[in-house]
Enzyme design. Structure first.
Site, PDB file in Angstrom:
ATOM      1  CB  CYS A 173      -0.941   0.011   1.213  1.00 24.07           C
ATOM      2  SG  CYS A 173      -0.074   0.182   2.788  1.00 24.07           S
ATOM      3  N   GLY A 174       2.157   1.129   0.082  1.00 22.90           N
ATOM      4  CA  GLY A 174       3.019   2.303   0.030  1.00 22.90           C
ATOM      5  C   GLY A 174       3.304   2.700  -1.407  1.00 22.90           C
TER       6      GLY A 174
END
Length: 460
Positions: free
Chosen positions: A382-383
């Site tokens: 999710c980064g």
């Protein structure tokens, strides 16, 4: 792109030894780590031969860092090559000893060692690289009941004028000296003199030598000349403080870059670090500097054992990380920016973040495809998860393409995490036409296998 001996391109496909990258991906899934036993043995032999040739003055020992790749099967491979290892702390020491490595060829390094780690090292005859006065006290307290003397070395802090240069893995322009000063391991010289006197005067411990570790900051041979010269200067001071004590062994640690080193290559605006020296260049310069520095301070180099810990340089080139393209998309704000989304993640390639590494890569199923516009290789977390930014890739790269990231044999698999609940990938050992799992992939259930939920929270 570096093409190591175990890699070949056949009809547009990447092969590791006699096994195609596509076969590995089909049999074991992606993402997956693959290691060439052939390359690992080849590089180990090359480093060992180079060290032996450079240092006829006395015994030599190659002690590749166990932490660089903790797969036990690979440690068995290195046992077969007759080399030892550097272990950091109790857990690595126990794991290494479980493979049958010769304890006389093992060094116990690390800060804040436990009493149990030191006891275990004494029991097995492992060299203990002491890092503080606290550890000196622990050794001396434990030797009273030990069946054999403790064999110890003192870890000294690296120094020298040549450390003023920039570190390859700093994106802020930090000097090697500045980062070395911020890194806590190693005795200050005054404490080292005090520690040496305590050990030399003891009954149950033997001070056999010294240790220094710079780390992977630079490919500059001039820096190693400075580090080694300064280390021998410190040895001379310790010798004088102990009435003429002489080291029987000198361990110059690790930090030697591998061919095609990815470290620092992702730092924007900085010229890429030059190609690292060869094992022959490293060992020749180091041996010459040890020899001349010892003589400068009145020591005879004859009979002194020289030890190196090239974990990254031994393991790195042997590894490949295989991952599939899941999707290709363009930035709405910048249509010229394409993201090639992979089924791996920077969580499986920690040095992308920690050391600004940029791993060389190819499309493993069609390596002859010509690069076109730059893309960002991105991961599945999710980064931002940018594995490589602005790298040229074929214009028709598409979902299903197999990507091979090279030089991933060291400090990659051992630093994988479960961020976003990702199960960690398998590691496959390739030898000739064999491909065997040496560390299986985690299952999704195993990611949470350590969790325990109190009954009061479940309503049961």
């Amino acid at each position: 792109m570096p093409l190591h001996e175990y890699l070949s391109f056949r009809d547009g496909e990447l092969f590791l030894d006699e096994v195609s990258a596509g076969r590995i991906a089909r049999e074991f899934g992606t993402p997956v780590f693959a290691v060439s036993e052939t390359q690992l043995r080849r590089d180990t032999r090359r480093w060992r031969r180079a060290l032996e040739d450079a240092w006829p003055d006395g015994p030599v020992a190659l002690l590749p860092a166990f932490k660089a790749n903790t797969c036990l099967a690979l440690r068995h491979v290195l046992n077969g090559e007759g080399v030892g290892c550097d272990t950091f702390g109790e857990h690595e020491l126990r794991a290494a000893l479980s493979t049958g490595v010769d304890p006389a060829c093992v060094s116990l390094n690390g800060t804040n060692k436990s009493a149990e780690a030191i006891r275990l090292a004494i029991e097995h005859g492992v060299r203990i690289t002491l890092d503080s006065l606290r550890e000196v006290d622990l050794v001396l307290a434990l030797t009273g009941s030990a069946p054999r003397p403790a064999l110890v070395r003192l870890r000294l802090r690296p120094g020298g004028e040549t450390l003023a240069g920039p570190s390859d893995f700093s994106d802020r322009g930090d000097s090697i000296a500045g980062l070395a000063a911020a890194y806590r391991p190693g005795f200050a010289l005054a404490d080292a003199e005090r520690a040496a006197r305590s050990i030399v005067d003891s009954i149950g411990a033997r001070l056999v030598g010294t240790h220094v570790h710079l780390g992977r900051h630079t490919t500059s041979l001039a820096t190693w000349v400075g580090v080694v010269s300064d280390h021998v200067r410190q040895i001379a001071r310790i010798s004088a403080a102990c009435g003429g004590w002489r080291p029987s062994e000198i361990d110059l640690g690790g930090g030697y870059a591998e061919r095609g080193s990815p470290v620092g290559k992702a730092i924007a605006g900085r010229e890429a670090p030059p190609e690292p020296p060869s094992p022959e260049q490293y060992t020749r310069v180091i041996a010459q500097t040890v020899r001349s520095s010892l003589r400068q301070h009145g020591f005879d180099s004859k009979g002194v054992a020289l030890q190196l810990e090239p974990g990254r340089a031994v393991y790195g080139p042997a590894g490949v990380h295989l991952t599939r393209v899941v999707n290709v998309r363009c930035s709405p704000e910048r249509p010229d920016r394409r993201w090639v989304e992979l089924d791996t993640t920077e969580q499986f390639l920690a040095d992308v973040v920690l050391e600004h590494a940029r791993y060389p890569f190819v499309l493993a199923g069609r390596v002859s495809a010509a690069p076109a516009a730059p893309v960002d290789l991105t991961g599945a977390s999710c980064g931002f998860d940018i594995i490589a930014a602005g790298v040229p890739a074929p214009g028709d790269v598409a979902a299903g393409d197999l990507v091979a990231l090279l030089n991933t044999g060291a400090y990659v698999e051992t630093q994988t995490t479960n961020f976003n609940a990702f199960p960690r990938p398998a590691t496959v050992l390739v030898s000739g036409d064999l491909a065997e799992v040496i560390r299986r992939a985690e299952t999704p259930a195993e990611v949470f296998a350590r969790d325990r939920i109190p009954a009061r929270l479940t309503g049961r």
